[in-house]
Design a protein around this motif. Sequence first.
Motif, PDB file in Angstrom:
ATOM      1  N   LEU A   1     -11.140  20.391   7.820  1.00 13.11           N
ATOM      2  CA  LEU A   1     -10.167  20.055   7.428  1.00 13.11           C
ATOM      3  C   LEU A   1      -8.900  20.442   8.424  1.00 13.11           C
ATOM      4  O   LEU A   1      -8.045  19.503   8.262  1.00 13.11           O
ATOM      5  N   ALA A   2      -9.350  21.229   9.229  1.00 13.69           N
ATOM      6  CA  ALA A   2      -8.460  21.478  10.278  1.00 13.69           C
ATOM      7  C   ALA A   2      -9.035  20.243  11.703  1.00 13.69           C
ATOM      8  O   ALA A   2      -7.662  20.816  12.229  1.00 13.69           O
ATOM      9  N   GLU A   3      -9.438  19.721  11.273  1.00 12.77           N
ATOM     10  CA  GLU A   3      -8.947  18.682  11.732  1.00 12.77           C
ATOM     11  C   GLU A   3      -8.096  17.613  12.377  1.00 12.77           C
ATOM     12  O   GLU A   3      -7.987  16.178  11.959  1.00 12.77           O
ATOM     13  N   PHE A   4      -7.333  17.732  10.614  1.00 13.60           N
ATOM     14  CA  PHE A   4      -6.279  17.258   9.694  1.00 13.60           C
ATOM     15  C   PHE A   4      -4.895  17.854  10.169  1.00 13.60           C
ATOM     16  O   PHE A   4      -4.836  18.103   9.180  1.00 13.60           O
ATOM     17  N   PRO A   5      -4.185  17.571  11.772  1.00  4.20           N
ATOM     18  CA  PRO A   5      -3.581  18.488  11.982  1.00  4.20           C
ATOM     19  C   PRO A   5      -2.388  18.498  11.321  1.00  4.20           C
ATOM     20  O   PRO A   5      -1.079  18.852  11.132  1.00  4.20           O
TER      21      PRO A   5
ATOM     22  N   ASP B   1      -8.131  10.023  15.955  1.00  2.00           N
ATOM     23  CA  ASP B   1      -8.548   9.320  15.374  1.00  2.00           C
ATOM     24  C   ASP B   1      -7.659   9.769  14.021  1.00  2.00           C
ATOM     25  O   ASP B   1      -8.021   8.662  12.832  1.00  2.00           O
ATOM     26  N   LEU B   2      -7.474  11.180  13.672  1.00  3.74           N
ATOM     27  CA  LEU B   2      -7.187  11.386  12.405  1.00  3.74           C
ATOM     28  C   LEU B   2      -5.450  12.584  12.357  1.00  3.74           C
ATOM     29  O   LEU B   2      -5.117  12.549  11.404  1.00  3.74           O
ATOM     30  N   ASP B   3      -4.951  11.521  13.697  1.00  2.00           N
ATOM     31  CA  ASP B   3      -3.529  12.395  13.893  1.00  2.00           C
ATOM     32  C   ASP B   3      -2.305  11.134  12.886  1.00  2.00           C
ATOM     33  O   ASP B   3      -1.317  11.760  12.394  1.00  2.00           O
ATOM     34  N   ARG B   4      -2.945  10.371  12.398  1.00  2.00           N
ATOM     35  CA  ARG B   4      -2.143   9.137  11.985  1.00  2.00           C
ATOM     36  C   ARG B   4      -1.857   9.733  10.642  1.00  2.00           C
ATOM     37  O   ARG B   4      -1.298   8.781   9.435  1.00  2.00           O
ATOM     38  N   PHE B   5      -2.764  10.848   9.602  1.00  2.00           N
ATOM     39  CA  PHE B   5      -2.860  11.106   8.315  1.00  2.00           C
ATOM     40  C   PHE B   5      -1.856  11.706   8.194  1.00  2.00           C
ATOM     41  O   PHE B   5      -2.558  13.236   8.461  1.00  2.00           O
ATOM     42  N   SER B   6      -0.958  12.066   6.859  1.00  2.00           N
ATOM     43  CA  SER B   6      -0.529  13.040   6.959  1.00  2.00           C
ATOM     44  C   SER B   6      -0.854  13.347   4.920  1.00  2.00           C
ATOM     45  O   SER B   6      -0.676  14.219   4.468  1.00  2.00           O
TER      46      SER B   6
ATOM     47  N   ASP C   1       0.685  -1.107   0.240  1.00  2.00           N
ATOM     48  CA  ASP C   1       0.208  -0.003  -0.402  1.00  2.00           C
ATOM     49  C   ASP C   1       0.844   1.477  -0.219  1.00  2.00           C
ATOM     50  O   ASP C   1       2.192   1.645   0.153  1.00  2.00           O
ATOM     51  N   TRP C   2       0.389   1.834  -0.238  1.00 10.34           N
ATOM     52  CA  TRP C   2       0.597   3.761  -0.188  1.00 10.34           C
ATOM     53  C   TRP C   2       1.821   3.649   1.276  1.00 10.34           C
ATOM     54  O   TRP C   2       0.484   3.474   2.372  1.00 10.34           O
ATOM     55  N   GLY C   3       2.620   4.449   2.142  1.00  8.23           N
ATOM     56  CA  GLY C   3       2.900   4.024   3.432  1.00  8.23           C
ATOM     57  C   GLY C   3       2.054   4.972   3.945  1.00  8.23           C
ATOM     58  O   GLY C   3       2.233   6.171   3.333  1.00  8.23           O
ATOM     59  N   PRO C   4       2.341   5.236   5.559  1.00 12.45           N
ATOM     60  CA  PRO C   4       1.793   6.490   6.275  1.00 12.45           C
ATOM     61  C   PRO C   4       2.860   6.994   6.321  1.00 12.45           C
ATOM     62  O   PRO C   4       4.160   7.074   5.745  1.00 12.45           O
ATOM     63  N   ASP C   5       2.766   8.868   6.607  1.00 19.18           N
ATOM     64  CA  ASP C   5       3.865   9.666   6.788  1.00 19.18           C
ATOM     65  C   ASP C   5       4.565  10.134   5.451  1.00 19.18           C
ATOM     66  O   ASP C   5       5.791  10.529   5.408  1.00 19.18           O
TER      67      ASP C   5
ATOM     68  N   TYR D   1       3.092   5.359  14.790  1.00 21.63           N
ATOM     69  CA  TYR D   1       3.511   3.559  15.234  1.00 21.63           C
ATOM     70  C   TYR D   1       2.776   3.846  16.898  1.00 21.63           C
ATOM     71  O   TYR D   1       2.039   3.184  17.205  1.00 21.63           O
ATOM     72  N   MET D   2       3.078   4.400  17.042  1.00 28.95           N
ATOM     73  CA  MET D   2       3.707   4.203  18.626  1.00 28.95           C
ATOM     74  C   MET D   2       2.051   4.788  19.232  1.00 28.95           C
ATOM     75  O   MET D   2       0.960   4.088  20.099  1.00 28.95           O
ATOM     76  N   ASP D   3       1.795   5.560  18.713  1.00 37.73           N
ATOM     77  CA  ASP D   3       0.607   6.786  18.786  1.00 37.73           C
ATOM     78  C   ASP D   3      -0.918   5.374  18.573  1.00 37.73           C
ATOM     79  O   ASP D   3      -2.061   5.608  18.923  1.00 37.73           O
ATOM     80  N   LEU D   4      -0.549   4.872  17.176  1.00 39.49           N
ATOM     81  CA  LEU D   4      -2.005   4.045  16.923  1.00 39.49           C
ATOM     82  C   LEU D   4      -1.785   2.720  17.566  1.00 39.49           C
ATOM     83  O   LEU D   4      -3.299   2.822  18.227  1.00 39.49           O
ATOM     84  N   GLU D   5      -0.768   2.265  18.779  1.00 39.67           N
ATOM     85  CA  GLU D   5      -0.580   1.425  19.495  1.00 39.67           C
ATOM     86  C   GLU D   5      -1.087   1.572  20.702  1.00 39.67           C
ATOM     87  O   GLU D   5      -1.641   0.662  21.312  1.00 39.67           O
ATOM     88  N   ALA D   6      -0.207   2.688  21.175  1.00 42.28           N
ATOM     89  CA  ALA D   6      -0.463   3.088  22.741  1.00 42.28           C
ATOM     90  C   ALA D   6      -0.562   4.619  22.741  1.00 42.28           C
ATOM     91  O   ALA D   6       0.116   5.112  22.930  1.00 42.28           O
TER      92      ALA D   6
END
Length: 473
Positions: free
Chosen positions: A343-347, A301-306, A99-103, A258-263
Amino acid sequence: MGETILLWLIMGMLAVSGAEGGMDASDSLRGPVGLEGSAGLWKSNGLGGAAGLGAGSGGQTGGQKVWPGTSGAVSKDYDVQDGQGFGFDLPEGGGDRIDWGPDGYHFKMEYEEEGTDLLADVRETDPVSREFARDWENTAPNLARLAQENLGEELLAFGPAELMDGQMPVCSFFYSAARTGTVFHTAVFYCFGETYTAEFAAVGPDSEAAYRLAKEAAASFAELGGEAHMIGQRAPGLGMDRWDYPYLHNPFALTGYYMDLEAPSLQRSATDYEIMWKDRTVEALVRELVEKPDEPVMSSDLDRFSSLAIRFLEQTGEYEISANELSAWIPADGLEVITLEDLAEFPNVVSLSLQLPEIHDFSPLSSMTGLNVLMIFTGGETENLDWLAPLSELVYLRIGGLDIRTSDVRVFGQLENLERLDLRLPMVSDLSVFAEMPGLKELLLQCDENADTSALREREQIECLFINGEEVR
């Protein structure tokens, strides 16, 4: 997986065949992976130059994941128009998804048995990032400092960092971090070729697996010839304010992702909140994306999206949302995106693409100050471009379809990092601000037909220049 998957990154070409050359890595780095095997092919998916991944070897399929922004803007940065560019193997065993990777990483391979993700990115080698290897005496201790600065008390161990000399310099380091009892191991390899720089990072709970996967992928990286047509752009991603190498990703921020996703951290939990939506169509799309149809969608929930793309697909009558490696669709019946406030909720988004029927107020985008890439395609209009002023990190800007009803374009003088610009300004005749932009390399401009274009034509720094449909160079 029965066979090694060979990735040919040949953007803009429909098919590639035949492997050439050997591995450009030192013997000490070489793993068991070679350049043999059948190829998973990148190909056009009919979305204006964006790319999806076709079938890989052994019957594996990468699905129809698309680059963030399907206008062709992002894919053009990775276009290899001559020769076969470069290739690398993904290590065998365990993984079954690409897939397309994070970050902002362009590849993610999930090795489910090891619980490890292998991420890869390739860009044109630039003088700044080459100093990473040339000044290794200072780079190595600086990496240890940056690890501590980024991960703080969560950092368990770092290093040792290594510089391996072969047909190309290869730099690597390894570190571990922990949160709430969960340990994350990360191995990072950089291959600095004459034409291309490759980044490989593996993150997971198994230290041996993370190191092996990243090392084997790096060992197989080879420059296969052909002139580079990629732009040495800054790496999009998280944590660039705590990273000294702007043309490379910040791997410590990747581990934090990844840490934010898991913990999630206690600090983030303390600042978390339920999102109060302003636009019901955006809400419906995000709920579909994060698979929360009824329960509250939290800001975390939206922190992980770049990366983020929202499009209206006229042919199917659907809205589509894509963020990082995820995509979702909903019927457009009775729905219409009215405002961009949500869209401001996607920091952490650094790449944003909007393809919407009609939008008039773009001021909400002013809060997305971390954007590197912005693409807008809409049938609306705007009376000014002042909303662009805070977006000082923009590297690429494309605006299509929007009726820009102003001749005041002084705002572009504030976008000092802008390298590529594509837009229509029918009321503009004074083009001096574009000639004075320090980093501009590519300009596609529709303007007043009587505009004086001499200053732009004399600006040799602009390598690709189109004015009112005329190719100047």
